[in-house]
Design a protein around this motif. Structure first.
Motif, PDB file in Angstrom:
ATOM      1  N   ARG A 130     -15.882  16.617 -48.224  1.00  0.00           N
ATOM      2  CA  ARG A 130     -16.415  15.924 -49.400  1.00  0.00           C
ATOM      3  C   ARG A 130     -17.563  16.703 -50.032  1.00  0.00           C
ATOM      4  NH1 ARG A 130     -16.326  10.696 -50.423  1.00  0.00           N
ATOM      5  NH2 ARG A 130     -17.134  11.477 -52.427  1.00  0.00           N
ATOM      6  N   LEU A 131     -18.459  17.208 -49.202  1.00  0.00           N
ATOM      7  CA  LEU A 131     -19.595  17.953 -49.737  1.00  0.00           C
ATOM      8  C   LEU A 131     -19.162  19.304 -50.284  1.00  0.00           C
ATOM      9  CD1 LEU A 131     -22.382  17.230 -47.071  1.00  0.00           C
ATOM     10  CD2 LEU A 131     -21.864  15.992 -49.175  1.00  0.00           C
ATOM     11  N   GLY A 132     -18.170  19.895 -49.641  1.00  0.00           N
ATOM     12  CA  GLY A 132     -17.679  21.184 -50.122  1.00  0.00           C
ATOM     13  C   GLY A 132     -17.154  21.114 -51.539  1.00  0.00           C
ATOM     14  N   GLU A 133     -16.599  19.976 -51.921  1.00  0.00           N
ATOM     15  CA  GLU A 133     -16.125  19.796 -53.295  1.00  0.00           C
ATOM     16  C   GLU A 133     -17.254  19.914 -54.303  1.00  0.00           C
ATOM     17  OE1 GLU A 133     -14.398  15.945 -53.134  1.00  0.00           O
ATOM     18  OE2 GLU A 133     -12.673  16.564 -51.912  1.00  0.00           O
ATOM     19  N   GLN A 134     -18.475  19.653 -53.853  1.00  0.00           N
ATOM     20  CA  GLN A 134     -19.656  19.710 -54.726  1.00  0.00           C
ATOM     21  C   GLN A 134     -20.484  20.977 -54.484  1.00  0.00           C
ATOM     22  OE1 GLN A 134     -20.033  17.259 -57.009  1.00  0.00           O
ATOM     23  NE2 GLN A 134     -18.189  16.280 -56.178  1.00  0.00           N
TER      24      GLN A 134
END
Length: 259
Positions: A130-134
């Motif tokens: 999830r954080l990697g998407e940002q």
């Protein structure tokens, strides 16, 4: 030359939280970190950062009920839905702060419990993706058993194994030299070995968790070693001032941002 981030959960506590940003900027810091922003609206945090021309270096994902003694929920079986919701909550603060790294607290659980291990791995994978998407790094930090008895992630080699096992480039090690000294000793040697995994560094004197000096760990030496290793991130000052925040900033004078 190291760049330092004042930890506003421990430093500048002479001021109300939202006023600590300005105080840190006026003291010469170019960045801040803190444990949790969730008692304040994201826009309030963003405005405080902008007003002080500060960079947000780091904060933690929601830890569960911190006031009741919880210290994260990532390894707690049965709390998976709550953990996923906590990632959403943290992401609401990402846009306003511009933060590029978040720390995932594991929680109080037996590190040898297969259920806790399985839950922690699943939480790590979910949060990292999830954080990697940002474009955000997920940090794992070992915490010593004296300060936090029963914490799941309490060994640097164990944390490094989880980082490597994840296979995700945005999962990194949060290398707190204070915790390393209390858990293992010989911070310098362990830093050299683990440096390729390091995503953030924090400091405090081992005795009392106060201002950094040469008494252990040897911070003048370690700051030089960070430079030699090529570390260009922020060094989080996660210490409790021995007397007062401003009174204890003598160590910081060589690196203070000109006003």
């Amino acid at each position: 030359m190291p760049r330092f981030a004042a930890n506003l959960s421990m430093m500048f506590t002479e001021w109300d939280f939202l006023d600590r940003f300005k105080a840190a900027a006026e003291a010469g810091f170019e960045a801040v970190e803190f444990l949790f922003p969730y008692e304040h609206h994201p826009e309030q945090i963003g405005l405080a950062l902008t007003g002080g021309e500060l960079t947000q270096a780091l904060f933690n994902l929601p830890p569960g009920d911190f006031a009741k003694g919880e210290r994260g929920i990532a390894a707690l079986a049965g709390r998976e839905d709550e953990f996923k919701a906590s990632v959403d909550k943290a992401l609401a603060y990402v846009h306003e702060t511009g933060v590029k790294r978040l720390h995932m607290m594991a929680g109080l659980a037996d590190p040898n419990d297969p259920a806790a291990q399985k839950t922690y791995r699943a939480s790590l994978a979910y949060a990292a993706d999830r954080l990697g998407e940002q474009g955000i790094d997920l940090l794992l930090e070992p915490i010593n058993g004296k300060d936090m008895p029963g914490y799941f992630l309490n060994d640097f080699d164990q944390a490094a194994a989880y980082v490597r096992e994840s296979g995700r480039p945005n999962v990194r090690l949060q290398f707190d030299m204070y915790h390393c000294e209390l858990i293992h000793g010989d911070v310098s040697a362990r830093l050299e070995v683990l440096y390729p995994l390091v995503g953030h560094v924090q400091i405090a004197r081992a005795a009392g968790r106060h201002e950094p000096d040469a008494s252990g760990p040897d911070y003048p030496k370690l700051f030089a070693e960070l430079d030699a290793l090529g570390y260009d991130g922020f060094v989080g000052c996660e210490y409790r001032p021995e007397r007062g925040t401003l009174e204890g900033l003598g160590w910081f004078a060589p690196w203070r941002k000109p006003l």
